[in-house]
Motif scaffolding. Structure first.
Motif, short mmCIF file in Angstrom:
data_model
loop_
_atom_site.label_atom_id
_atom_site.label_comp_id
_atom_site.label_asym_id
_atom_site.label_seq_id
_atom_site.Cartn_x
_atom_site.Cartn_y
_atom_site.Cartn_z
N ALA A 271 163.43 115.05 20.76
CA ALA A 271 163.47 115.86 19.54
C ALA A 271 164.43 115.26 18.51
N TRP A 272 165.59 114.80 18.98
CA TRP A 272 166.58 114.22 18.07
C TRP A 272 166.14 112.84 17.57
N GLN A 273 165.57 112.04 18.47
CA GLN A 273 165.06 110.73 18.06
C GLN A 273 163.96 110.88 17.01
N MET A 274 163.11 111.87 17.20
CA MET A 274 162.01 112.09 16.26
C MET A 274 162.54 112.43 14.87
N MET A 275 163.61 113.21 14.82
CA MET A 275 164.19 113.55 13.53
C MET A 275 164.63 112.28 12.79
N GLU A 276 165.36 111.43 13.50
CA GLU A 276 165.86 110.20 12.88
C GLU A 276 164.72 109.30 12.41
N ILE A 277 163.76 109.03 13.29
CA ILE A 277 162.74 108.04 12.96
C ILE A 277 161.72 108.59 11.95
N MET A 278 161.49 109.89 11.95
CA MET A 278 160.63 110.46 10.92
C MET A 278 161.30 110.37 9.55
N GLY A 279 162.61 110.50 9.54
CA GLY A 279 163.33 110.37 8.27
C GLY A 279 163.16 109.00 7.66
N VAL A 280 163.37 107.95 8.47
CA VAL A 280 163.23 106.60 7.93
C VAL A 280 161.77 106.29 7.61
N GLY A 281 160.85 106.89 8.37
CA GLY A 281 159.44 106.72 8.06
C GLY A 281 159.09 107.29 6.70
N LEU A 282 159.65 108.45 6.38
CA LEU A 282 159.42 109.05 5.06
C LEU A 282 160.01 108.19 3.95
N VAL A 283 161.19 107.62 4.21
CA VAL A 283 161.80 106.73 3.21
C VAL A 283 160.87 105.56 2.92
N GLU A 284 160.31 104.98 3.98
CA GLU A 284 159.43 103.83 3.78
C GLU A 284 158.16 104.22 3.03
N MET A 285 157.55 105.33 3.42
CA MET A 285 156.32 105.74 2.73
C MET A 285 156.58 106.04 1.25
N LYS A 286 157.69 106.70 0.99
CA LYS A 286 158.03 107.02 -0.40
C LYS A 286 158.32 105.74 -1.19
N SER A 287 158.95 104.78 -0.55
CA SER A 287 159.28 103.52 -1.23
C SER A 287 158.02 102.71 -1.52
N TRP A 288 157.05 102.77 -0.61
CA TRP A 288 155.79 102.05 -0.86
C TRP A 288 154.96 102.74 -1.94
N ASP A 289 155.03 104.05 -2.02
CA ASP A 289 154.39 104.74 -3.15
C ASP A 289 154.95 104.20 -4.46
N TRP A 290 156.26 104.03 -4.49
CA TRP A 290 156.92 103.52 -5.70
C TRP A 290 156.48 102.08 -5.99
N LEU A 291 156.33 101.26 -4.95
CA LEU A 291 155.90 99.87 -5.16
C LEU A 291 154.51 99.81 -5.79
N TYR A 292 153.61 100.66 -5.33
CA TYR A 292 152.27 100.67 -5.91
C TYR A 292 152.31 101.11 -7.37
N GLU A 293 153.24 101.98 -7.69
CA GLU A 293 153.37 102.45 -9.07
C GLU A 293 154.11 101.45 -9.95
N ASN A 294 154.80 100.49 -9.31
CA ASN A 294 155.60 99.51 -10.05
C ASN A 294 155.31 98.11 -9.52
N PRO A 295 154.12 97.57 -9.79
CA PRO A 295 153.72 96.27 -9.23
C PRO A 295 154.58 95.10 -9.68
N ASP A 296 155.32 95.26 -10.76
CA ASP A 296 156.18 94.17 -11.26
C ASP A 296 157.63 94.33 -10.81
N ALA A 297 157.85 95.14 -9.81
CA ALA A 297 159.21 95.41 -9.35
C ALA A 297 159.89 94.15 -8.82
N THR A 298 161.18 94.05 -9.03
CA THR A 298 161.98 92.95 -8.51
C THR A 298 162.64 93.38 -7.20
#
Length: 293
Positions: free
Chosen positions: A192-219
């Protein structure tokens, strides 16, 4: 993302956090998202575990030579164990560890874990057993399928589950029995505790990739800033209510977000599949079932 959001909002996580705080005898800190005290190994001095692993595996060649024995302990017969182990080689790693599967029959899979000049410490061994699970899956799903086009697994979460099955037995493979009376309850709290941690970083990655698609010229600098900002946002939304501290960027720590795009969410699903597998495997022939699965 909806599943992760639902889980991270669970009020039960606050209760698990309270248990951890009581066990630690202090208020929680951000790094406690990696609390490991529910595992049986946390009650065994790491020096003792390392003394065993260094004696058994002084170098990569020793671990490779011992792989058939590990598979026999997990239930495979000697012939099958040697068949699988013969298709896996062991390399020293500079990083934490990795499993690189073969892409054609006749080639070998590579298991990589850190081994110092003093031999394999327990941390390296624990990682190696996890990666070994990957390699065994990679070998079975390449060499034992009816058609090459069926090679592999449906999703990397499946191979993570296989690796967790192996890793969960690392102490048994060292010949150490786990006789803790509350083992099953502790394992549930641990997952249960491991799932909390890894789901958190998973959400960070998904949110960051959403941003990359919206900003194709990102540095790279812009992406770094975005990942850290997303990590803080996710932390404040889900983790601060459990840990009691705001504005931690800790969830941005995984290099997977750069070198293995959209891999982190698979760890969460891997934990779910692993939990289901362990329930199913109780009382069954482990090796036979893993071959079948």
């Amino acid at each position: 993302a909806a599943l992760f959001d639902s889980y991270l909002r669970s009020p039960q996580l606050k209760e698990v956090g309270k248990i951890i705080s009581q066990r630690l005898g202090r208020e929680l800190k951000p790094f406690d998202i990696w609390y490991d005290g529910f595992k049986t190994r946390s009650t065994i001095p790491e020096e003792l575990l390392t003394s065993k692993t260094q004696a058994l595996y002084p170098d990569p060649a020793a671990f490779r030579a011992g792989m058939p024995d590990l598979l026999v302990k997990m239930g495979w017969d000697r012939t099958r164990a040697e068949y699988l182990a013969d298709k896996i080689v062991v390399d020293p790693a500079r990083g934490s560890g990795h499993a690189w599967g073969a892409l054609r029959k006749g080639s070998v899979s590579h298991l990589r874990t850190r081994i110092s000049d003093k031999g394999m410490d327990y941390k390296g061994y624990n990682i190696a057993v996890h990666e070994f699970g990957h390699n065994v899956e990679q070998t079975i799903t390449l060499y034992d399928v009816d058609n090459y086009m069926m090679t592999g697994v449906p999703n990397t979460a499946v191979t993570e589950a296989m690796a967790y099955v192996f890793q969960n037995r690392d102490l048994a493979l060292l010949g150490m029995k786990d006789q803790a009376p509350d083992k099953e309850k502790m394992e549930i709290l641990d997952v249960a505790w491991q799932m909390m941690e890894i789901m958190g970083v998973g959400l960070v990655e998904m949110k960051s990739w959403d941003w990359l698609y919206e900003n194709p010229d990102a540095t790279p600098a812009m992406y770094k800033e975005t990942v850290i900002r997303n990590a803080v946002d996710i932390w404040n939304k889900y983790f601060a209510p459990v840990i009691g501290i705001n504005d931690s960027p800790l969830l941005a720590i995984y290099s997977h977000m750069v070198n293995s795009p959209l891999y982190l969410p698979n760890y969460s699903y891997g934990h779910v599949i692993h939990f289901q597998l362990e329930e199913y495997l109780k009382g069954k022939d482990l090796a036979r079932e893993l071959d079948r699965i």
